[in-house]
Design a protein around this motif. Structure first.
Motif, PDB file in Angstrom:
ATOM      1  N   ASP A 122       0.988  -1.292   0.016  1.00  0.00           N
ATOM      2  CA  ASP A 122      -0.123   0.159   0.070  1.00  0.00           C
ATOM      3  C   ASP A 122       0.959   1.231   0.110  1.00  0.00           C
ATOM      4  OD1 ASP A 122       0.669   0.757   2.560  1.00  0.00           O
ATOM      5  OD2 ASP A 122      -1.235  -0.228   3.618  1.00  0.00           O
ATOM      6  N   ALA A 123       0.279   2.337  -0.226  1.00  0.00           N
ATOM      7  CA  ALA A 123       0.880   3.614  -0.132  1.00  0.00           C
ATOM      8  C   ALA A 123       0.147   4.836   0.338  1.00  0.00           C
ATOM      9  CB  ALA A 123       1.306   3.983  -1.719  1.00  0.00           C
ATOM     10  N   ARG A 124       0.678   5.819   0.900  1.00  0.00           N
ATOM     11  CA  ARG A 124       0.091   6.851   1.464  1.00  0.00           C
ATOM     12  C   ARG A 124       0.657   8.116   1.112  1.00  0.00           C
ATOM     13  NH1 ARG A 124      -0.548   5.978   7.528  1.00  0.00           N
ATOM     14  NH2 ARG A 124      -2.429   7.234   6.795  1.00  0.00           N
ATOM     15  N   VAL A 125       0.094   9.026   1.013  1.00  0.00           N
ATOM     16  CA  VAL A 125       0.641  10.588   1.066  1.00  0.00           C
ATOM     17  C   VAL A 125      -0.550  11.328   1.984  1.00  0.00           C
ATOM     18  CG1 VAL A 125      -0.914  11.075  -1.291  1.00  0.00           C
ATOM     19  CG2 VAL A 125       1.287  12.439  -0.460  1.00  0.00           C
ATOM     20  N   GLY A 126       0.353  12.151   2.827  1.00  0.00           N
ATOM     21  CA  GLY A 126      -0.588  12.801   3.604  1.00  0.00           C
ATOM     22  C   GLY A 126      -1.494  11.845   4.493  1.00  0.00           C
ATOM     23  N   ASP A 127      -2.749  12.091   4.444  1.00  0.00           N
ATOM     24  CA  ASP A 127      -3.802  11.506   5.227  1.00  0.00           C
ATOM     25  C   ASP A 127      -4.778  10.621   4.026  1.00  0.00           C
ATOM     26  OD1 ASP A 127      -5.081  13.500   3.607  1.00  0.00           O
ATOM     27  OD2 ASP A 127      -6.677  13.774   5.506  1.00  0.00           O
ATOM     28  N   ARG A 128      -4.195  10.381   2.960  1.00  0.00           N
ATOM     29  CA  ARG A 128      -4.694   9.694   1.813  1.00  0.00           C
ATOM     30  C   ARG A 128      -3.941   8.360   1.701  1.00  0.00           C
ATOM     31  NH1 ARG A 128      -8.196  12.697  -1.842  1.00  0.00           N
ATOM     32  NH2 ARG A 128      -8.611  14.359  -0.612  1.00  0.00           N
ATOM     33  N   ILE A 129      -4.659   7.172   1.822  1.00  0.00           N
ATOM     34  CA  ILE A 129      -4.071   6.027   1.574  1.00  0.00           C
ATOM     35  C   ILE A 129      -4.748   5.149   0.515  1.00  0.00           C
ATOM     36  CG2 ILE A 129      -3.854   3.721   2.796  1.00  0.00           C
ATOM     37  CD1 ILE A 129      -4.167   5.257   5.492  1.00  0.00           C
ATOM     38  N   ALA A 130      -3.716   4.769  -0.404  1.00  0.00           N
ATOM     39  CA  ALA A 130      -4.085   3.899  -1.587  1.00  0.00           C
ATOM     40  C   ALA A 130      -4.506   2.483  -1.152  1.00  0.00           C
ATOM     41  CB  ALA A 130      -2.919   3.752  -2.516  1.00  0.00           C
ATOM     42  N   PRO A 131      -5.545   2.094  -1.407  1.00  0.00           N
ATOM     43  CA  PRO A 131      -6.013   0.584  -1.093  1.00  0.00           C
ATOM     44  C   PRO A 131      -4.766  -0.384  -1.326  1.00  0.00           C
ATOM     45  CG  PRO A 131      -7.766   1.680  -2.396  1.00  0.00           C
ATOM     46  CD  PRO A 131      -6.677   2.464  -2.610  1.00  0.00           C
ATOM     47  N   ALA A 132      -4.710  -1.455  -0.581  1.00  0.00           N
ATOM     48  CA  ALA A 132      -3.667  -2.477  -0.758  1.00  0.00           C
ATOM     49  C   ALA A 132      -3.936  -3.225  -1.913  1.00  0.00           C
ATOM     50  CB  ALA A 132      -3.422  -3.152   0.651  1.00  0.00           C
ATOM     51  N   GLN A 133      -2.815  -3.659  -2.685  1.00  0.00           N
ATOM     52  CA  GLN A 133      -2.652  -4.637  -3.711  1.00  0.00           C
ATOM     53  C   GLN A 133      -2.102  -5.712  -2.958  1.00  0.00           C
ATOM     54  OE1 GLN A 133      -4.312  -4.436  -6.462  1.00  0.00           O
ATOM     55  NE2 GLN A 133      -5.202  -2.373  -6.042  1.00  0.00           N
ATOM     56  N   SER A 134      -2.717  -7.003  -3.358  1.00  0.00           N
ATOM     57  CA  SER A 134      -2.260  -8.224  -2.849  1.00  0.00           C
ATOM     58  C   SER A 134      -1.955  -9.304  -3.921  1.00  0.00           C
ATOM     59  CB  SER A 134      -3.001  -8.733  -1.657  1.00  0.00           C
ATOM     60  OG  SER A 134      -3.171  -7.765  -0.644  1.00  0.00           O
ATOM     61  N   VAL A 135      -1.311 -10.071  -3.465  1.00  0.00           N
ATOM     62  CA  VAL A 135      -1.182 -11.462  -4.548  1.00  0.00           C
ATOM     63  C   VAL A 135      -0.457 -12.365  -3.460  1.00  0.00           C
ATOM     64  CG1 VAL A 135       1.433 -10.885  -5.105  1.00  0.00           C
ATOM     65  CG2 VAL A 135      -0.144 -12.372  -6.502  1.00  0.00           C
ATOM     66  N   PRO A 136      -1.249 -13.587  -3.588  1.00  0.00           N
ATOM     67  CA  PRO A 136      -0.982 -14.897  -2.703  1.00  0.00           C
ATOM     68  C   PRO A 136      -0.022 -15.634  -3.416  1.00  0.00           C
ATOM     69  CG  PRO A 136      -2.974 -15.329  -3.968  1.00  0.00           C
ATOM     70  CD  PRO A 136      -2.542 -13.668  -4.269  1.00  0.00           C
ATOM     71  N   PHE A 137       1.104 -16.398  -2.595  1.00  0.00           N
ATOM     72  CA  PHE A 137       1.701 -17.247  -3.346  1.00  0.00           C
ATOM     73  C   PHE A 137       2.164 -18.445  -2.267  1.00  0.00           C
ATOM     74  CE2 PHE A 137       4.502 -13.984  -1.332  1.00  0.00           C
ATOM     75  CZ  PHE A 137       5.634 -14.769  -0.761  1.00  0.00           C
ATOM     76  N   GLN A 138       2.600 -19.244  -2.640  1.00  0.00           N
ATOM     77  CA  GLN A 138       2.979 -20.560  -1.977  1.00  0.00           C
ATOM     78  C   GLN A 138       4.521 -20.822  -2.021  1.00  0.00           C
ATOM     79  OE1 GLN A 138       0.282 -23.579  -2.302  1.00  0.00           O
ATOM     80  NE2 GLN A 138       1.469 -25.097  -0.857  1.00  0.00           N
TER      81      GLN A 138
END
Length: 140
Positions: A122-138
């Motif tokens: 995820d990323a943020r600038v000030g009080d704005r947070i980008a929704p997290a991007q995720s990828v599963p792996f094994q």
């Protein structure tokens, strides 16, 4: 098909692509070469010690001032424990003229126990947070 308008948000994180660095005659396919600098794979199961890289981009919106941003990356396991956690301040110079910062992260597969894991960014600038991007792996 939904094409996200990353420029409309203060900050956004692209989807995460897993793959390998081009080497040994293996190159990025010409149709992808302008989009990703790695050779993508659809595999999500890897042996310990495999050389797998995660690639993603962080976008600054067209209306936000290009100041420092914070990038956070986490790998959690199937038990909910955090195994890797990193934060990095992205200074304005890290962003291109088109307001994006590219990022590559080598998965530390040799340090992870066998089992299922989830890479989240995820990323943020000030009080704005980008929704997290995720990828599963094994890891085998």
């Amino acid at each position: 098909l939904v094409v996200p308008d990353f420029a409309a948000r203060a900050i956004a994180v692209s989807g995460i692509v897993l793959g390998s660095e081009p080497a040994g005659g293996v190159t990025v396919h010409p149709t992808l070469s302008g989009f990703v600098p790695i050779v993508p794979t659809t595999a999500r199961t890897f042996v310990r010690g495999a050389d797998i890289t995660a690639y993603f981009q962080i976008y600054r919106g067209r209306t936000s001032r290009v100041g420092a941003a914070l990038r956070r990356l986490k790998i959690g396991d199937d038990d909910g424990a955090t195994r890797v956690e990193q934060s990095e301040t992205l200074e304005p110079g890290r962003f291109s003229a088109s307001r994006l910062a590219e990022y590559k992260f080598r998965l530390p597969l040799e340090a992870l126990a066998p089992g299922r894991h989830l890479l989240s960014v995820d990323a943020r600038v000030g009080d704005r947070i980008a929704p997290a991007q995720s990828v599963p792996f094994q890891v085998r």
